[in-house]
Design an enzyme around this catalytic site. Sequence first.
Site: not given
Ligand code: IPE
Ligand code: IPE
Ligand code: MG
Length: 228
Positions: A13, A16-18, A59-61, A64, A175, A194
């Site tokens: 995770d 995007g923020r990076w 499944t929630e992505n 986006r 994580r 763990e």
């Molecule tokens: C979890 O990260 C899914 C993956 C890393 C593929 P998300 O960024 O989608 O999770 P939430 O929305 O912060 O819970």
């Molecule tokens: C994880 O990074 C990659 C996927 C979920 C595909 P994010 O895209 O969730 O990054 P943040 O959480 O927006 O920073």
């Molecule tokens: Mg994320």
Amino acid sequence: MLKIPKHLAIIMDGNGRWAQEKGLPRIAGHYEGTKRAEEIVYACQDLGIKFLTLYTFSTENWKRPAEEVKALFELFENYLGKKITELKERNIKLRFIGRKDRIPKTTLKIMEEAEEQTKDCSSFTVILAVDYGGRDEIIRAVNKILSSGIKSVTEEEFSKFLDLAGIPDPDLLIRTAGEERISNFLLWHIAYTEFYFSPVYWPDFTKEELLKALEDFSYRKRKFGAVL
Ligand code: IPE
Ligand code: IPE
Ligand code: MG
């Protein structure tokens, strides 16, 4: 002495923020994150980890923006396509867990090819969770059981219907990026796993960061409900 988990799972995770903190588009973070995934795969193999499960797309992505989803699958497909030979040469087996009915056809084709090409590799197994949700995995298993006419199952029998059938539960789940939640990852399998939460964004999660997590894991006393 460093304790090495047999099965490591990672929620990658913070891509995007990076990127956003550097004034870059989010996809630049995903691109950099892919490079880090490769580095961590090889580091895990060198450390003697046997199974590595990476949360790649949930499944929630799908919620986006469409352009981010499209770019993610294009990046994944291109990268994977280029790496199959190298993975095979390194004796790494690739497996995929998750739904297969919504992934773009061209991506699915590369995934099937990667699985087929590496099916006899035996040194290390990398499992990529793509369009994966823990609840979805459980529900698909339940539906398979119902349609086979089975009336009742034990935990052991049930687990044979899951995507991760035959693979031991994760010993450690990492994580990155400071969030302390599961986001629908491996719900069945983490009963006694763990957890290690790192503040570092995934594109900055180098081998050194992995070693910090493994060092922390080495001090854990796992009891599985018993008295030690
Ligand atoms: C979890 O990260 C899914 C993956 C890393 C593929 P998300 O960024 O989608 O999770 P939430 O929305 O912060 O819970
Ligand atoms: C994880 O990074 C990659 C996927 C979920 C595909 P994010 O895209 O969730 O990054 P943040 O959480 O927006 O920073
Ligand atoms: Mg994320």
